[in-house]
Write a protein that holds these residues in place. Structure first.
Motif, PDB file in Angstrom:
ATOM      1  N   PHE A 227       0.817  -1.212   0.000  1.00 36.44           N
ATOM      2  CA  PHE A 227       0.000   0.000   0.000  1.00 36.44           C
ATOM      3  C   PHE A 227       0.857   1.270   0.000  1.00 36.44           C
ATOM      4  N   ASN A 310      -4.735   1.803   8.372  1.00 41.11           N
ATOM      5  CA  ASN A 310      -6.011   2.527   8.507  1.00 41.11           C
ATOM      6  C   ASN A 310      -5.800   3.942   9.056  1.00 41.11           C
ATOM      7  N   LYS A 313      -4.024   5.990   6.217  1.00 37.36           N
ATOM      8  CA  LYS A 313      -4.902   6.280   5.065  1.00 37.36           C
ATOM      9  C   LYS A 313      -5.697   7.572   5.266  1.00 37.36           C
TER      10      LYS A 313
END
Ligand SMILES: Cc1ncc(COP(=O)(O)O)c(C=O)c1O
Length: 316
Positions: A227, A310, A313
């Motif tokens: 990611f 999380n 992000k």
């Protein structure tokens, strides 16, 4: 004579150390001192981007040093000569710089590799290389040193049970409760004489499942990288990861560190002293203030990595 009977001791698994044939010493900085005492270099080229404790041996032995800079790949900018009585000290940053280590080892005879951040990166043949165990495993201290030399220093064995409290407190009371002890025990490592590795550290290091530790590091690292690669200003070759120390995320996005801290995700700063050694114009200064060292070690699984992602992000 070995005694029989009496109370039962703390029981640790019996296995093999990861580097059974290397010299076993008490700390990384003291392994560096060992090399300096044997090789008798008169000047050491030290990267601006390193931990200040690396200066302890240089000061103790009265050896001159000169700082050098690194480029955006964290490779040395080699705009200086390394004379016959001098040497180049290079850090295998986060365990991601093995290619550079190999290249430097063909270029320089007088080379010292600091693998404190690269426990799983094997030493190159004939290259003076040291490791610091506490950066990768729950030990109070301990270092390995590869150095081909007929000269051996005669040393006493260190005793480290008095620097052990954070490691047992955290089991009973949680990692936060052991933090103050961790800091105090770190202070105890400063200006400690070069000694052989303590029996306590060696025993713990003999009981570690290294294969699993390395596997988890690689797996967690790649999970984050899948990611984060798109957001990471530090570009590196991820095909060669070999149990790296952390995941280095370089981002100009502000407050990342604080946002993680808010959610009890602690990221170490490498290295606050660099802000004093450099000017704001220098890459090392930028690295120190903007590189987020995300934990990826054997304690964690993909679920933990997901928690980190999380949070990131919402910010990146
Ligand atoms: C890059 C680097 N090298 C060497 C050391 C010294 O290792 P030790 O604490 O085992 O002396 C440290 C930190 O302490 C470090 O960050």
């Amino acid at each position: 004579m070995r005694s029989i009977g009496g109370y039962l001791e703390l029981q640790l698994s019996k296995g093999e150390e990861f580097y059974p044939s290397l010299l076993k010493l008490n700390t990384g900085r003291n392994a560096f001192e060992y090399i300096l005492r044997v090789r008798r270099y008169q000047l050491v080229h030290v990267p601006y981007y390193t931990c200040e404790v690396m200066l302890e041996p240089l000061r103790r032995l009265g050896i001159s040093f000169q700082y050098y800079t690194i480029d955006e790949h964290m490779d040395p900018v080699l705009d200086f000569e390394v004379g016959p009585t001098e040497c180049l000290l290079y850090t295998n940053y986060f365990g991601l710089k093995q290619e550079t280590v190999i290249r430097l080892s063909t270029q320089f005879k007088n080379l010292i590799i600091d693998n404190s951040q690269a426990f799983f990166s094997p030493p190159q043949e004939g290259v003076d290389t040291f490791y610091s165990c506490r950066k990768f495993f729950g030990v109070p201290d301990g270092a390995y040193l590869q150095m081909d030399s007929p000269i051996r220093l005669k040393l006493e064995k260190d005793v480290s049970f008095e620097r052990f409290s954070h490691l047992i407190k955290s089991i009973d009371l949680g990692i936060e409760s052991g933090y103050e002890d961790f800091i105090n025990n770190n202070v105890q490592l400063s200006n400690n004489p070069v000694r052989r590795m303590s029996a306590l550290s060696q025993k713990i290091l003999s009981g570690i499942d290294y294969k699993t530790c390395r596997y988890r590091r690689n797996s967690n690292f790649m999970y984050l990288h899948d990611f984060l690669e798109a957001y990471n200003d530090y570009a590196f070759d991820a095909s060669v990861v070999n149990g790296p120390m952390i995941y280095p995320l370089l981002s100009s996005s502000p407050n990342l560190r604080d946002k993680l801290l808010d959610k009890q995700i602690y990221v170490a700063s490498y290295w606050p002293n660099v802000l004093e050694w450099t000017t704001k114009m220098m890459y090392e200064h930028y690295l120190t203030s903007h590189l987020i060292a995300l934990p990826i070690d054997h304690r964690y699984t993909h679920a933990d990595m997901k928690r980190i992602l999380n949070i990131l992000k919402t910010t990146l």
